[in-house]
Design an enzyme around this catalytic site. Structure first.
Site, mmCIF file in Angstrom:
data_model
loop_
_atom_site.group_PDB
_atom_site.id
_atom_site.type_symbol
_atom_site.label_atom_id
_atom_site.label_comp_id
_atom_site.label_asym_id
_atom_site.label_seq_id
_atom_site.Cartn_x
_atom_site.Cartn_y
_atom_site.Cartn_z
ATOM 1 N N GLN A 80 -8.067 0.498 4.064
ATOM 2 C CA GLN A 80 -6.707 -0.012 4.171
ATOM 3 C C GLN A 80 -6.163 0.010 5.597
ATOM 4 O O GLN A 80 -5.187 -0.679 5.893
ATOM 5 C CB GLN A 80 -5.782 0.782 3.244
ATOM 6 C CG GLN A 80 -6.115 0.566 1.771
ATOM 7 C CD GLN A 80 -5.205 1.355 0.858
ATOM 8 O OE1 GLN A 80 -5.520 2.474 0.487
ATOM 9 N NE2 GLN A 80 -4.069 0.785 0.497
ATOM 10 N N HIS A 87 -12.853 6.460 -1.197
ATOM 11 C CA HIS A 87 -11.584 5.808 -1.526
ATOM 12 C C HIS A 87 -11.850 4.320 -1.763
ATOM 13 O O HIS A 87 -11.350 3.457 -1.036
ATOM 14 C CB HIS A 87 -10.564 6.034 -0.420
ATOM 15 C CG HIS A 87 -9.141 5.884 -0.869
ATOM 16 N ND1 HIS A 87 -8.182 6.860 -0.689
ATOM 17 C CD2 HIS A 87 -8.506 4.872 -1.511
ATOM 18 C CE1 HIS A 87 -7.030 6.443 -1.186
ATOM 19 N NE2 HIS A 87 -7.202 5.231 -1.693
ATOM 20 N N ASN A 143 -11.286 9.381 -5.040
ATOM 21 C CA ASN A 143 -9.882 9.000 -5.187
ATOM 22 C C ASN A 143 -9.643 8.127 -6.414
ATOM 23 O O ASN A 143 -10.248 7.061 -6.556
ATOM 24 C CB ASN A 143 -9.421 8.232 -3.940
ATOM 25 C CG ASN A 143 -7.959 7.845 -4.029
ATOM 26 O OD1 ASN A 143 -7.087 8.668 -3.832
ATOM 27 N ND2 ASN A 143 -7.689 6.583 -4.354
ATOM 28 N N GLU A 144 -8.773 8.605 -7.288
ATOM 29 C CA GLU A 144 -8.260 7.819 -8.418
ATOM 30 C C GLU A 144 -9.335 7.067 -9.206
ATOM 31 O O GLU A 144 -9.331 5.825 -9.261
ATOM 32 C CB GLU A 144 -7.209 6.822 -7.925
ATOM 33 C CG GLU A 144 -5.960 7.464 -7.397
ATOM 34 C CD GLU A 144 -4.858 6.463 -7.090
ATOM 35 O OE1 GLU A 144 -3.687 6.865 -7.106
ATOM 36 O OE2 GLU A 144 -5.156 5.275 -6.838
ATOM 37 N N TYR A 181 3.450 7.980 -9.176
ATOM 38 C CA TYR A 181 4.447 7.069 -8.621
ATOM 39 C C TYR A 181 5.534 6.667 -9.608
ATOM 40 O O TYR A 181 6.616 6.280 -9.203
ATOM 41 C CB TYR A 181 3.761 5.795 -8.121
ATOM 42 C CG TYR A 181 2.866 5.978 -6.920
ATOM 43 C CD1 TYR A 181 3.362 5.843 -5.627
ATOM 44 C CD2 TYR A 181 1.509 6.277 -7.070
ATOM 45 C CE1 TYR A 181 2.544 5.997 -4.511
ATOM 46 C CE2 TYR A 181 0.680 6.438 -5.961
ATOM 47 C CZ TYR A 181 1.205 6.292 -4.698
ATOM 48 O OH TYR A 181 0.387 6.454 -3.594
ATOM 49 N N GLU A 183 -0.628 11.961 -3.248
ATOM 50 C CA GLU A 183 0.019 10.684 -2.938
ATOM 51 C C GLU A 183 1.321 10.585 -3.707
ATOM 52 O O GLU A 183 1.368 10.895 -4.897
ATOM 53 C CB GLU A 183 -0.847 9.467 -3.323
ATOM 54 C CG GLU A 183 -2.012 9.174 -2.420
ATOM 55 C CD GLU A 183 -2.745 7.896 -2.842
ATOM 56 O OE1 GLU A 183 -2.114 7.024 -3.486
ATOM 57 O OE2 GLU A 183 -3.933 7.781 -2.534
ATOM 58 N N TRP A 193 2.387 8.952 0.625
ATOM 59 C CA TRP A 193 1.653 7.704 0.818
ATOM 60 C C TRP A 193 2.669 6.681 1.322
ATOM 61 O O TRP A 193 3.587 6.340 0.612
ATOM 62 C CB TRP A 193 1.013 7.210 -0.498
ATOM 63 C CG TRP A 193 0.223 5.968 -0.255
ATOM 64 C CD1 TRP A 193 0.674 4.673 -0.317
ATOM 65 C CD2 TRP A 193 -1.145 5.889 0.148
ATOM 66 N NE1 TRP A 193 -0.313 3.794 0.019
ATOM 67 C CE2 TRP A 193 -1.452 4.522 0.310
ATOM 68 C CE3 TRP A 193 -2.148 6.828 0.407
ATOM 69 C CZ2 TRP A 193 -2.713 4.073 0.700
ATOM 70 C CZ3 TRP A 193 -3.389 6.387 0.778
ATOM 71 C CH2 TRP A 193 -3.672 5.024 0.926
ATOM 72 N N GLU A 243 -2.719 -3.310 1.176
ATOM 73 C CA GLU A 243 -2.489 -2.722 -0.136
ATOM 74 C C GLU A 243 -3.313 -3.447 -1.212
ATOM 75 O O GLU A 243 -2.797 -4.041 -2.148
ATOM 76 C CB GLU A 243 -0.988 -2.740 -0.464
ATOM 77 C CG GLU A 243 -0.593 -1.954 -1.703
ATOM 78 C CD GLU A 243 -1.130 -0.536 -1.733
ATOM 79 O OE1 GLU A 243 -1.618 -0.134 -2.807
ATOM 80 O OE2 GLU A 243 -1.093 0.160 -0.704
ATOM 81 N N TRP A 244 -4.638 -3.429 -1.014
ATOM 82 C CA TRP A 244 -5.590 -3.958 -1.985
ATOM 83 C C TRP A 244 -5.230 -5.391 -2.405
ATOM 84 O O TRP A 244 -5.042 -6.246 -1.559
ATOM 85 C CB TRP A 244 -5.712 -2.991 -3.172
ATOM 86 C CG TRP A 244 -5.995 -1.580 -2.734
ATOM 87 C CD1 TRP A 244 -5.173 -0.499 -2.862
ATOM 88 C CD2 TRP A 244 -7.169 -1.074 -2.060
ATOM 89 N NE1 TRP A 244 -5.742 0.620 -2.321
ATOM 90 C CE2 TRP A 244 -6.967 0.301 -1.819
ATOM 91 C CE3 TRP A 244 -8.370 -1.657 -1.621
ATOM 92 C CZ2 TRP A 244 -7.913 1.102 -1.178
ATOM 93 C CZ3 TRP A 244 -9.312 -0.849 -0.979
ATOM 94 C CH2 TRP A 244 -9.081 0.507 -0.771
#
Length: 456
Positions: free
Chosen positions: A28, A129, A173-174, A302, A362, A408, A415-416
């Protein structure tokens, strides 16, 4: 009273050993997509395909952190942030995903680590990530059981080259996001779809998580090792039994599928029957090898989601009720702003006996930023961070493990699938000129971390 001007929060309330930081990810921010021998990742390939990323954006340059890392690390120091989370690009270290090692990649991350330490900033490294080497995707990527072994080798290389200075590690990550979006829905790299791809990826990623952690532990016995999970507070739309059960299934999928096997509890198959199909891919002593005694767990929260029953949705029998239908305030990502979600998530994960420490690795928000006379007055983002810190403090005061908070993100970034449209940074980036400007939220966070008494 304007909350931006006065907040009851001060960092002393969280304790002297509480960890404050900021998070980023290699793909990113780095750019330099093929510099110094780096091989392509699945995201390099995905972003080159028409229609995959909003507005046709790509990360060939991103934030140019590859060349601007000293400037950005100076910004971290200027913001009084003592801990910096960043990830290593697997294909920069091992262009083919396996040996041989690219020395130029090793040299690059050595420079970052050394400069962080020189600036008295603690490095927190995420091994994976989302940017799997494309050379491994050709072989099936995470749907190939061998990926766990490939990742293990990569983890060992990183441990051997960086472990003398890096003491804090996050393995993966995630996993729920990159397996679901990348191997079931196809909206993230590598763009695969279907339940078979998804289930294979779930199991192989979980195997890889513990395999990588074991390599870190073997090579760096005194390391502080964790791994991170995306978490979403789930509530049923109504009190109908069908909605309550639907919410339970979604909660199982999003919040339990990856953490429970790592804690030695196995996959939560009874509460989400489709996970029983994982048994097709579980071999030998796999279940025993899924567990690892992590020093901490990173949670990334989030928002919340409201769920109702839906007979039309295969495998899970549920659907999300959109923020538009609920008429609630949301961020640029379309995520509801609901700070108590963080409190509920901390309570939920504190109920697991096997978790030693919990760090929020995050949390942050994307809003449209307007540059006015060279400044960015992002009051919504500042309020978002303050409100979530209040919920974290409440959870901590109620006895929950809550040992750190990483915003974050440091800078606006790629952002992807959203490209550069969604800005999360404490620092604004003009992607045409690469000019950095600290936003009001960054100034607030800087002052919060500097002062030990009430901020006025």
């Amino acid at each position: 009273m304007n909350k931006l001007e006065k907040s009851f929060l001060n960092k002393d309330q969280f304790g002297s050993d509480f960890l404050w930081g900021v998070s980023t990810a290699a793909f990113q921010i780095e750019g330099a997509h093929d510099a110094d021998g780096k091989g392509p990742s699945i995201w390099d390939v995905f972003t080159s395909q028409k229609g995959k990323i909003k507005n046709g954006h790509h990360a060939i340059n991103a934030c140019d952190f590859y060349n601007c890392y000293k400037d950005d690390i100076h910004l971290i120091r200027e913001l009084n942030i003592p801990n910096f989370r960043f990830s290593i690009s697997w294909s920069r270290i091992m262009p083919a995903g396996i040996h041989p090692v690219n020395q130029a990649g090793i040299d690059y991350y050595n420079k970052i680590i050394d400069f962080l330490l020189e600036c008295k900033i603690e490095p927190w490294v995420t091994l994976y990530h989302w940017d799997l080497p494309h050379a491994l995707e050709i072989k099936g990527g995470w749907t190939n059981r061998e990926c766990a072994s490939w990742f293990s080798e990569y983890a060992e290389v990183c441990a051997q080259h960086f472990g003398d200075r890096v003491k804090n590690w996050m393995v993966i990550n995630e996993p729920s996001v990159f397996t679901g979006a990348g191997y079931f829905l196809g909206i993230h790299a590598p763009g695969k779809k279907g339940i078979t791809n998804y289930l294979k990826a779930i199991h192989h990623v979980t195997l890889a998580t513990t395999a990588g952690a074991k390599k870190l532990r073997h090579n760096i016995p005194d390391a502080n090792i964790g791994t991170t999970f995306s978490c979403t507070h789930i509530e049923p739309f109504t009190d109908k039994p069908s909605d309550i059960q639907a919410a339970k299934r979604v909660d199982t999928l999003l919040n339990r599928t990856f953490i429970e096997p790592i804690l030695g509890l196995g996959y939560p198959q009874e509460d989400l029957p489709v996970l029983k199909k994982l048994n097709n891919y579980i071999q030998g002593d796999d279940l025993a090898n899924l567990a690892f005694d992590f020093d901490f767990i990173g949670l990334q929260c989030y928002t919340r989601e409201i769920v109702k029953s839906s007979l039309l949705t295969p495998y899970i029998g549920a659907e999300l009720v959109s923020v538009e239908k609920r008429n609630v305030i949301s961020t640029e990502m379309g995520w509801e702003i609901y700070p108590p979600a963080l409190y509920h998530i901390l309570q939920k994960f504190n109920s697991y006996e096997g978790i030693k420490k919990i760090i929020i690795t995050e949390n942050g928000a994307a809003f449209p930023d307007i540059v006015t006379n060279g400044k960015i007055y992002d009051i919504k983002r500042t309020h978002y961070i303050q409100d979530h810190l209040e919920q974290l403090l409440k959870a901590k005061q109620d006895g929950c493990k809550a040992d750190g908070y990483f915003v974050w993100s440091l800078t606006d970034n790629f952002e992807w699938a959203e490209g550069y449209n969604a800005r999360f940074g404490l620092v604004h980036i003009d992607f045409e000129t690469q000019k950095r400007t600290i936003k009001q939220s960054g100034i607030w966070f800087r002052d919060f971390l500097e002062h030990s008494k009430e901020i006025i």
